[in-house]
Enzyme design. Sequence first.
Site, mmCIF file in Angstrom:
data_model
loop_
_atom_site.group_PDB
_atom_site.id
_atom_site.type_symbol
_atom_site.label_atom_id
_atom_site.label_comp_id
_atom_site.label_asym_id
_atom_site.label_seq_id
_atom_site.Cartn_x
_atom_site.Cartn_y
_atom_site.Cartn_z
ATOM 1 C CB ALA A 66 -1.429 0.212 1.048
ATOM 2 N N GLY A 105 0.047 -5.212 0.665
ATOM 3 C CA GLY A 105 -0.743 -5.077 -0.370
ATOM 4 C C GLY A 105 -0.943 -5.492 -2.215
ATOM 5 C CD GLU A 108 -2.872 -7.088 2.651
ATOM 6 O OE1 GLU A 108 -2.524 -6.105 1.894
ATOM 7 O OE2 GLU A 108 -3.355 -7.607 3.270
ATOM 8 C CD GLU A 128 0.648 -6.125 4.993
ATOM 9 O OE1 GLU A 128 1.600 -6.541 5.155
ATOM 10 O OE2 GLU A 128 0.085 -5.726 4.237
HETATM 11 C C1 HSC Z 1 0.518 -2.544 3.362
HETATM 12 O O1 HSC Z 1 0.874 -2.898 1.679
HETATM 13 C C2 HSC Z 1 -0.766 -2.718 3.606
HETATM 14 C C3 HSC Z 1 -1.502 -3.818 2.744
HETATM 15 O O2 HSC Z 1 -2.022 -5.029 4.364
HETATM 16 C C4 HSC Z 1 -3.217 -3.275 2.867
HETATM 17 C C5 HSC Z 1 -4.285 -2.446 3.684
HETATM 18 C C6 HSC Z 1 -5.313 -2.026 2.653
HETATM 19 C C7 HSC Z 1 -5.619 -1.373 3.933
HETATM 20 C C8 HSC Z 1 -5.561 0.628 3.931
HETATM 21 C C9 HSC Z 1 -6.663 1.170 4.640
HETATM 22 C C10 HSC Z 1 -5.684 2.653 4.502
HETATM 23 N N1 HSC Z 1 4.614 3.264 0.090
HETATM 24 O O3 HSC Z 1 13.531 1.534 0.815
HETATM 25 P P1 HSC Z 1 14.025 2.565 0.250
HETATM 26 C C11 HSC Z 1 9.386 4.639 -0.712
HETATM 27 S S1 HSC Z 1 1.494 -1.659 4.367
HETATM 28 C C12 HSC Z 1 4.911 4.926 -0.439
HETATM 29 O O4 HSC Z 1 14.826 3.583 0.019
HETATM 30 P P2 HSC Z 1 15.005 0.240 -1.063
HETATM 31 C C13 HSC Z 1 10.443 5.620 0.466
HETATM 32 O O5 HSC Z 1 10.238 5.659 1.323
HETATM 33 C C14 HSC Z 1 3.224 -1.371 2.987
HETATM 34 N N2 HSC Z 1 6.307 5.055 -0.016
HETATM 35 O O6 HSC Z 1 14.321 1.228 -1.623
HETATM 36 C C15 HSC Z 1 11.409 5.666 -0.605
HETATM 37 O O7 HSC Z 1 11.204 7.275 -0.561
HETATM 38 P P3 HSC Z 1 12.161 7.989 -1.205
HETATM 39 C C16 HSC Z 1 3.642 -2.536 3.035
HETATM 40 C C17 HSC Z 1 7.085 4.066 -0.342
HETATM 41 O O8 HSC Z 1 14.791 -0.226 -3.210
HETATM 42 C C18 HSC Z 1 11.634 4.823 -1.505
HETATM 43 O O9 HSC Z 1 10.247 4.270 -1.837
HETATM 44 N N3 HSC Z 1 5.415 -2.984 2.703
HETATM 45 C C19 HSC Z 1 7.039 2.475 0.241
HETATM 46 O O10 HSC Z 1 15.983 -0.139 -0.628
HETATM 47 C C20 HSC Z 1 12.723 3.842 -1.521
HETATM 48 O O11 HSC Z 1 12.496 3.257 -0.891
HETATM 49 C C21 HSC Z 1 5.912 -2.511 3.323
HETATM 50 O O12 HSC Z 1 5.976 -2.570 4.412
HETATM 51 C C22 HSC Z 1 5.260 2.353 0.367
HETATM 52 N N4 HSC Z 1 4.482 1.084 0.963
HETATM 53 O O13 HSC Z 1 13.191 -1.010 -1.187
HETATM 54 C C23 HSC Z 1 7.826 -2.672 2.225
HETATM 55 N N5 HSC Z 1 7.984 1.458 0.145
HETATM 56 O O14 HSC Z 1 13.423 7.487 -2.154
HETATM 57 C C24 HSC Z 1 8.128 -1.239 2.577
HETATM 58 C C25 HSC Z 1 9.208 2.415 -0.298
HETATM 59 O O15 HSC Z 1 11.743 9.831 -1.264
HETATM 60 N N6 HSC Z 1 9.258 -0.350 2.050
HETATM 61 N N7 HSC Z 1 8.559 4.033 -0.367
HETATM 62 O O16 HSC Z 1 13.027 8.089 0.365
HETATM 63 C C26 HSC Z 1 10.164 -1.497 1.771
HETATM 64 O O17 HSC Z 1 10.682 -1.914 2.276
HETATM 65 C C27 HSC Z 1 11.393 -1.134 0.466
HETATM 66 O O18 HSC Z 1 11.229 0.506 0.796
HETATM 67 C C28 HSC Z 1 11.629 -1.761 -0.442
HETATM 68 C C29 HSC Z 1 12.562 -1.303 -1.273
HETATM 69 C C30 HSC Z 1 12.255 -3.457 0.131
HETATM 70 C C31 HSC Z 1 10.015 -2.117 -1.233
#
Ligand code: HSC
Length: 694
Positions: A66, A105, A108, A128
């Site tokens: 997400a 997400g 998912e 999450e």
């Molecule tokens: C989720 O998915 C909830 C679901 O269950 C859905 C729920 C539905 C209901 C919702 C109701 C409200 N979003 O880490 P990096 C940015 S929760 C936005 O340096 P890497 C990050 O800030 C999510 N931005 O790269 C950075 O920005 P900057 C679950 C995101 O290559 C840039 O991308 N997913 C973002 O070292 C680069 O990131 C996670 O927790 C996101 N989701 O690693 C995954 N993810 O350049 C979180 C990243 O401005 N992400 N950004 O600083 C990661 O673990 C890592 O970013 C990666 C890439 C492994 C994907």
Amino acid sequence: MAAINDFVSYETQGTVGIVTINNPPVNALSQAVRAGIKGGIAAAVADDSVTAVVLACAGRTFIAGADITEFGKPPLDPALQDVIPIIEASSKPVVAAIHGTALGGGLETALGCHYRVANPGARLGLPEVKLGILPGAGGTQRLPRVVGVPMALEMITSGNPIGAKKALSVGLVDKIIETDLTEGAIAFAKQIVEEGRPLVKISEQNGKLEEARKNPSLFDDFRKSIARKARNFEAPENCIKAVQASVELPFAEGIKRERELFMELMVGEQAKAQQYFFFSERLANKIPDVPKDTPLIDIKSAGIVGAGTMGGGIAMNFLQAGIPVTIVETSQEALDKGIGIIKKNYAATVSKGRLSQEAMDKNMSLLSGSTELEDLKDVDIVIEAIFENMEVKKEIFGKLDKICKPGSILATNTSTLDINEIGAATSRPEYVIGLHFFSPANVMKLLEEVRTDKTSATVMATCMALAKKIGKVPAMVGVCEGFVGNRMLAKRGEQAGQLILEGAKVEDVDRVLYDFGFPMGPFAMSDLAGNDVGWRIRQGKGVTSPVADAICELGRFGQKTGDGYYHYAKGSRTPEPDPIVEDIIVKAARDAGINRRQVSDEEILKRCIYPMINEAAKILEEGIATRASDIDVIWVYGYGWPVYRGGPMRYADHIGLKNIYDDMLKFKAEHGDNWTPAPLLEKLAKEGKGFKDL
Ligand code: HSC
């Protein structure tokens, strides 16, 4: 190729429709992406020329989850939990083509598809829980139906992803594509249709739940197994409850339960703190005066001076990352001992099954030892990790400067000394930097990087990138005594020492901080690190600390001697309060004319934490740390500050700076000028602001 919107496109290749998401950098599921997927699937279903659909992503990764920046804002339609059932309900098979990471997400969404293919490097997970929430778009209901309940529990409560090979073995992906992923996915989709394989709707698959239905104690057993790691965290328990719902309720009811449990967490303080921390960690990578396109030095080899505990631990980080290391000691005996310990550490990890023998052999083959600094002449970076003595360090840096090739970085692991002075002992101060690793250096994630007045942008940018390569989280700070982390820690230590003189018990101070969320309190920590370390530093500075000194004079150096602030039974690490220590404290209090009293838990907490926050305010004013959130990164990764409280600065904002300021003034009236609020704390408190407003 037809654009569904700015982020999603639709095209066909023969009989296969391809929906491609392109939302750099990580294809997060923003509102436009969700709308685009919905539109793309609708287009494919309506397209009579196609019989199957591939859902793919452009750029470096499949959907990473997400869009976290949308959290806490009013929800925007379509919701992900409404889009995924649309995919699942498609009358044509939908195949997710996964590369990079399918996270949260993203996974998912892939679980809503009828089939999943991945390239060999792909990683799949539901992280999450690390953001203080749970998978809220069906992940807790679909994943157990695919991989079984025990594995789903493990994946969802740890948040750790699994690799493609593992995913294939547990049925989470259907095929690994060794060649071009999209082409492979298209071929796979065609094959599905040709073979007349069914539209696999995971929501309707219940087979993998049967085993858990027969084993009702499974959930309590699992709870117990993660109790220590999950202590004080709210999200893991809700994750377990949600997975339990997949077993106990029909799918649609389970989804409702997941939603309730998700919302419960989402509005809580822990989720807010953990999401704040996610962005803080990434912000810490950015140094305002170091442009993004700063050229980097290619670090292909490293040298380490000193094969003691720190030197050995530091070496292991580089070896793990495949970077050859030459480690230098003054004598062959010390060198053999140091290398022996590295080998022993790896062997222990192998025996626990966390490292393969092959990987250990590879790491060890990258390590060489020497008793000559000259052998570091060709390395790209040297990290000095010897005992804290300015004169010796200056001598070593002077020598390294002459020996090492031009352009190699000279770093020190000092935790106390002035790195400007060390840099001045060389002809290349712009190549000198502090790389402060935390013990055990192969385990602790933090790398406090210390820039001097002269460190160049290239060296800073290189060391920030290097940190990531060796699996560390960096934060750049400036030179001052103790830098950021230890300077604040010293303030906590002072108060902990004072509190036991005033009447608090050693074990009470430790308990209060443990309950707050630290892995251990200050006295247990000192016993673990060795009380003699601080004793030697005090002796060097000519300062005394009556209780700590008396304990060391009795040879009570901590766990390693079996006695310290606590007694440790032979072979045990469990601290037992010791009346001898209480006697030492009572005597020291008497000598200092202190009337001992009952000290409340609330006072212990405030007196340990508030001086740290006050010191941090000074650190910010002096420009030693760039941002308040960098300080939080340092404390979470370097000192075990509970991430569900965001870090000391985030915690201070949560408590309210005005409240902290008022308490500081109260303590000042009772305990003196040590408690004078920092000007920045005073200013923000009076303006009704927080550190977040800086
Ligand atoms: C989720 O998915 C909830 C679901 O269950 C859905 C729920 C539905 C209901 C919702 C109701 C409200 N979003 O880490 P990096 C940015 S929760 C936005 O340096 P890497 C990050 O800030 C999510 N931005 O790269 C950075 O920005 P900057 C679950 C995101 O290559 C840039 O991308 N997913 C973002 O070292 C680069 O990131 C996670 O927790 C996101 N989701 O690693 C995954 N993810 O350049 C979180 C990243 O401005 N992400 N950004 O600083 C990661 O673990 C890592 O970013 C990666 C890439 C492994 C994907």
